[in-house]
Scaffold this active site. Structure first.
Site, short mmCIF file in Angstrom:
data_model
loop_
_atom_site.label_atom_id
_atom_site.label_comp_id
_atom_site.label_asym_id
_atom_site.label_seq_id
_atom_site.Cartn_x
_atom_site.Cartn_y
_atom_site.Cartn_z
N GLY A 1 9.47 58.62 31.98
CA GLY A 1 10.78 58.23 32.53
C GLY A 1 11.19 59.19 33.63
O GLY A 1 10.42 60.05 34.05
N ASP B 1 13.43 62.22 34.25
CA ASP B 1 14.23 63.28 33.60
C ASP B 1 14.57 62.92 32.15
O ASP B 1 15.64 63.27 31.65
CB ASP B 1 15.53 63.51 34.40
CG ASP B 1 15.23 64.00 35.82
OD1 ASP B 1 16.01 63.66 36.73
OD2 ASP B 1 14.22 64.70 36.00
N ARG C 1 1.07 53.99 45.81
CA ARG C 1 1.65 55.09 45.05
C ARG C 1 0.66 55.57 44.00
O ARG C 1 0.54 56.77 43.73
CB ARG C 1 2.95 54.60 44.38
CG ARG C 1 3.72 55.67 43.64
CD ARG C 1 4.37 56.66 44.58
NE ARG C 1 5.06 57.71 43.85
CZ ARG C 1 6.23 58.23 44.23
NH1 ARG C 1 6.78 57.84 45.36
NH2 ARG C 1 6.80 59.17 43.52
N ASP D 1 8.03 63.10 30.87
CA ASP D 1 7.40 61.93 30.24
C ASP D 1 7.41 60.81 31.28
O ASP D 1 7.66 61.04 32.47
CB ASP D 1 8.10 61.56 28.93
CG ASP D 1 9.51 61.04 29.15
OD1 ASP D 1 10.19 60.77 28.14
OD2 ASP D 1 9.94 60.89 30.32
N THR E 1 12.25 71.31 35.78
CA THR E 1 13.58 71.88 35.68
C THR E 1 14.53 70.99 36.45
O THR E 1 14.21 70.51 37.54
CB THR E 1 13.63 73.34 36.20
OG1 THR E 1 14.97 73.79 36.12
CG2 THR E 1 13.11 73.48 37.61
N HIS E 2 15.69 70.70 35.83
CA HIS E 2 16.65 69.76 36.43
C HIS E 2 18.02 70.43 36.46
O HIS E 2 18.43 71.01 35.45
CB HIS E 2 16.69 68.47 35.60
CG HIS E 2 17.64 67.45 36.14
ND1 HIS E 2 17.37 66.70 37.27
CD2 HIS E 2 18.87 67.07 35.72
CE1 HIS E 2 18.40 65.90 37.52
NE2 HIS E 2 19.32 66.11 36.59
C1 GRF Z 1 16.35 73.13 41.66
O1 GRF Z 1 17.72 73.25 41.30
C2 GRF Z 1 15.72 71.99 40.90
O2 GRF Z 1 16.24 71.83 39.59
C3 GRF Z 1 16.12 70.82 41.75
O3 GRF Z 1 15.99 71.26 43.08
C4 GRF Z 1 16.18 72.68 43.08
C5 GRF Z 1 14.95 73.28 43.70
O4 GRF Z 1 15.29 74.55 44.14
N1 GRF Z 1 15.29 69.68 41.47
P1 GRF Z 1 14.12 75.53 44.67
O5 GRF Z 1 13.24 74.69 45.60
O6 GRF Z 1 13.37 76.02 43.47
O7 GRF Z 1 14.88 76.61 45.38
#
Ligand code: GRF
Length: 202
Positions: free
Chosen positions: A145, A147, A67, A143, A110-111
């Site tokens: 961790g 998320d 990894r 970071d 982005t989560h």
């Molecule tokens: C997004 O909602 C992201 O937060 C999550 O997976 C989705 C990816 O969507 N991890 P896309 O590939 O940008 O359409």
């Protein structure tokens, strides 16, 4: 500012960035996407990048014995494009020490949930299963961790009784795409300040 975007799937967040930069121009937006990378080939996110005439790269975990080697290879592939900011837009792998040593502090993710609630791979499903009445999306610095990095911005999305995972995720993504475009542009144009865990962007 030079952006490298990492994807693993459909790439609609990437597309939102591409469209926003197309609309106002890289100068006004404050950034241009210089390359798109993925952990697997043959995904729509890479096709979107190719349609936009962008260089792409794929760094697969299975092509490396450890990894750590994958992580170092990914860092190399990203560094080759000399990014000012790296954006994980649906990139579904956890990066390691090497990557963070080189890009920590300028790597945002982005989560699709309101962190710290529902981190990990199934944030939408977990919020739904928990019976949350509101959920949403979070743009944060990555970071070491999962998320857990400092939160930059969040958007709230109500959960509807009739929601299933994909309906809710689609509604979250509508908010998420706008949030990501707004945040990336503001960081690119004005930078950010961080005090402890508190991120301030102009
Ligand atoms: C997004 O909602 C992201 O937060 C999550 O997976 C989705 C990816 O969507 N991890 P896309 O590939 O940008 O359409």
């Amino acid at each position: 500012r030079r952006l490298v975007v990492l994807v693993s799937g459909s790439g609609t967040n990437l597309q939102a960035l591409l469209d926003a930069i197309d609309e106002v121009g890289a100068e006004a937006y404050g950034a241009e996407i210089v390359a798109v990378g993925a952990d697997r080939g043959g995904i729509e996110g890479l096709a979107r990048a190719e349609r936009a005439g962008l260089p792409t790269f794929v760094v697969r975990v299975k092509d490396y014995t450890t990894r750590e080697e994958w992580d170092a290879a990914l860092a190399e592939a990203v560094a080759a494009h000399e990014p000012d900011l790296v954006v994980s837009a649906g990139f579904m792998k956890i990066v390691g020490k090497e990557f963070l040593a080189r890009f920590g502090g300028r790597f945002v993710n982005t989560h699709p949930a309101l962190l710290p609630s529902f981190p990990g791979t199934h944030g939408v499903r977990d919020a739904l299963a928990y019976g949350a009445k509101v959920t949403g999306c979070t743009v944060h610095f990555v970071d070491d961790g999962v998320d857990t990095g400092p939160i930059i911005a969040q958007g709230v999305v109500e959960v509807r009784d009739e929601d299933d995972e994909s309906a809710l995720h689609e509604r979250i993504k509508e908010v998420e795409r706008r949030l990501l475009v707004d945040v990336v542009g503001r960081i690119a144009r004005n930078g950010y300040r961080i005090e402890g865990r508190k991120v301030v962007i102009q």
